[in-house]
Write a protein that holds these residues in place. Structure first.
Motif, mmCIF file in Angstrom:
data_model
loop_
_atom_site.group_PDB
_atom_site.id
_atom_site.type_symbol
_atom_site.label_atom_id
_atom_site.label_comp_id
_atom_site.label_asym_id
_atom_site.label_seq_id
_atom_site.Cartn_x
_atom_site.Cartn_y
_atom_site.Cartn_z
ATOM 1 N N ILE A 9 1.161 -1.037 0.072
ATOM 2 C CA ILE A 9 -0.175 -0.331 -0.018
ATOM 3 C C ILE A 9 0.657 1.372 -0.162
ATOM 4 N N ALA A 10 2.205 1.086 0.768
ATOM 5 C CA ALA A 10 2.665 2.248 0.774
ATOM 6 C C ALA A 10 3.386 2.600 0.310
ATOM 7 N N LEU A 11 3.797 1.726 -1.395
ATOM 8 C CA LEU A 11 4.569 1.792 -2.884
ATOM 9 C C LEU A 11 3.348 3.063 -3.328
ATOM 10 N N PRO A 12 2.252 2.297 -3.852
ATOM 11 C CA PRO A 12 1.180 3.454 -4.928
ATOM 12 C C PRO A 12 1.283 4.040 -3.953
ATOM 13 N N LEU A 13 1.149 4.716 -3.112
ATOM 14 C CA LEU A 13 1.036 6.094 -2.643
ATOM 15 C C LEU A 13 2.422 7.116 -1.979
ATOM 16 N N ALA A 14 3.594 6.611 -2.551
ATOM 17 C CA ALA A 14 4.722 6.820 -2.270
ATOM 18 C C ALA A 14 4.604 7.732 -3.886
ATOM 19 N N GLN A 15 4.008 7.084 -4.969
ATOM 20 C CA GLN A 15 4.439 6.873 -6.477
ATOM 21 C C GLN A 15 3.523 8.614 -6.264
ATOM 22 N N ARG A 16 2.570 8.675 -5.765
ATOM 23 C CA ARG A 16 1.802 10.002 -5.466
ATOM 24 C C ARG A 16 2.477 11.104 -5.642
ATOM 25 N N GLY A 17 3.348 11.316 -4.895
ATOM 26 C CA GLY A 17 3.747 11.863 -4.153
ATOM 27 C C GLY A 17 4.010 12.054 -2.724
ATOM 28 N N ILE A 18 3.341 11.077 -1.901
ATOM 29 C CA ILE A 18 2.650 10.998 -0.381
ATOM 30 C C ILE A 18 3.732 10.533 0.258
ATOM 31 N N PRO A 19 4.612 11.434 0.828
ATOM 32 C CA PRO A 19 5.684 10.480 1.806
ATOM 33 C C PRO A 19 5.618 9.235 3.054
ATOM 34 N N VAL A 20 5.994 8.833 2.346
ATOM 35 C CA VAL A 20 5.136 7.848 4.016
ATOM 36 C C VAL A 20 5.892 7.513 4.646
ATOM 37 N N SER A 21 5.783 7.245 6.389
ATOM 38 C CA SER A 21 6.759 6.517 6.887
ATOM 39 C C SER A 21 5.777 5.335 7.439
ATOM 40 N N GLY A 22 6.219 4.333 7.915
ATOM 41 C CA GLY A 22 6.080 2.946 8.349
ATOM 42 C C GLY A 22 6.815 2.360 9.480
ATOM 43 N N ILE A 23 6.186 1.592 10.086
ATOM 44 C CA ILE A 23 6.951 0.116 10.873
ATOM 45 C C ILE A 23 6.016 -0.616 10.766
ATOM 46 N N ASP A 24 7.178 -2.174 10.934
ATOM 47 C CA ASP A 24 6.838 -3.214 10.958
ATOM 48 C C ASP A 24 7.509 -4.127 12.118
ATOM 49 N N ALA A 25 7.799 -5.099 12.577
ATOM 50 C CA ALA A 25 8.226 -5.794 13.411
ATOM 51 C C ALA A 25 8.940 -7.116 12.731
ATOM 52 N N SER A 26 8.630 -6.547 11.403
ATOM 53 C CA SER A 26 10.048 -8.001 10.773
ATOM 54 C C SER A 26 11.390 -6.857 9.615
ATOM 55 N N GLU A 27 12.037 -7.915 10.206
ATOM 56 C CA GLU A 27 13.004 -7.054 9.358
ATOM 57 C C GLU A 27 13.430 -7.802 8.009
ATOM 58 N N GLN A 28 12.549 -9.140 7.486
ATOM 59 C CA GLN A 28 12.437 -9.038 6.405
ATOM 60 C C GLN A 28 11.933 -8.801 5.715
ATOM 61 N N MET A 29 10.884 -7.729 6.450
ATOM 62 C CA MET A 29 9.981 -8.227 5.345
ATOM 63 C C MET A 29 10.330 -6.193 4.792
ATOM 64 N N LEU A 30 10.961 -5.811 6.097
ATOM 65 C CA LEU A 30 11.169 -4.052 5.608
ATOM 66 C C LEU A 30 12.739 -4.260 5.192
ATOM 67 N N ALA A 31 13.150 -5.424 5.252
ATOM 68 C CA ALA A 31 14.269 -5.438 4.192
ATOM 69 C C ALA A 31 13.382 -5.593 2.168
ATOM 70 N N VAL A 32 12.843 -5.963 1.917
ATOM 71 C CA VAL A 32 12.370 -6.159 0.680
ATOM 72 C C VAL A 32 11.713 -4.981 0.083
ATOM 73 N N LEU A 33 10.972 -4.448 1.155
ATOM 74 C CA LEU A 33 10.423 -3.175 0.929
ATOM 75 C C LEU A 33 11.604 -1.444 0.461
ATOM 76 N N GLN A 34 12.691 -1.787 1.305
ATOM 77 C CA GLN A 34 13.937 -1.350 0.986
ATOM 78 C C GLN A 34 14.055 -1.642 -0.678
ATOM 79 N N GLN A 35 13.946 -2.619 -0.797
ATOM 80 C CA GLN A 35 14.574 -3.563 -2.263
ATOM 81 C C GLN A 35 13.901 -2.635 -3.395
ATOM 82 N N ARG A 36 12.322 -2.917 -3.087
ATOM 83 C CA ARG A 36 11.336 -1.731 -3.837
ATOM 84 C C ARG A 36 11.584 -1.035 -4.468
ATOM 85 N N ARG A 37 11.633 -0.432 -3.408
ATOM 86 C CA ARG A 37 11.260 1.231 -2.754
ATOM 87 C C ARG A 37 12.344 2.106 -3.674
#
Length: 152
Positions: free
Chosen positions: A21-49
């Motif tokens: 959900i965050a990436l499509p919002l960011a593509q619209r120019g909306i800055p997104v901050s996010g938290i997650d308990a999973s370092e692995q999920m955040l690592a995937v997000l960091q690669q995709r962003r």
């Protein structure tokens, strides 16, 4: 819908995961901050962003503090993730953390499905209780014979 509530951002997503959900919002120019308990999920997000305006950190939704010098006009949690907190005490703690991070007049959006699933052959699974130590479900079969079982 979230983009229209964001008021230009920045917004905060609880349980941001891989950024579905965050990436499509960011593509619209909306800055997104996010938290997650999973370092692995955040690592995937960091690669995709790529160079999109998405900032993330590891935190527990029930006990988070933001480092942002501003309150958020929108905080959201999607895909029934809020229900994963498990207990009323953890959900209340999350709501308190959200209240502390939300701008005056801001919005907190929770997307949550009804806690049941229909299975293809006419059976229905109903979640009756979930906490840190136990899950109770009821399975109902709506075929020629009726059955109702509680399992812990």
């Amino acid at each position: 819908m979230l983009a229209s509530l964001a008021d230009g951002g920045p917004v905060l997503e609880l349980g941001i995961g891989t950024g579905r959900i965050a990436l499509p919002l960011a593509q619209r120019g909306i800055p997104v901050s996010g938290i997650d308990a999973s370092e692995q999920m955040l690592a995937v997000l960091q690669q995709r962003r790529g160079d999109l305006p998405v900032d993330v950190w590891v935190a527990d939704m029930a006990d988070f503090r933001t480092s942002a010098p501003f309150p958020y006009p929108l905080i959201y949690v999607a895909a029934s993730t809020f229900l994963l907190l498990g207990t009323a005490d953890r959900q209340t703690a999350c709501l308190r953390a959200v209240a502390a991070a939300l701008a005056p007049g801001g919005r907190f959006v929770i997307e949550a499905a009804l806690p049941h699933t229909v299975i293809a052959d006419g059976r229905q699974v109903l979640v009756r209780h979930v906490d840190d130590g136990q899950v109770r479900i009821t399975i109902q079969a709506h075929n020629d014979r009726q059955s109702d079982q509680n399992m812990s």
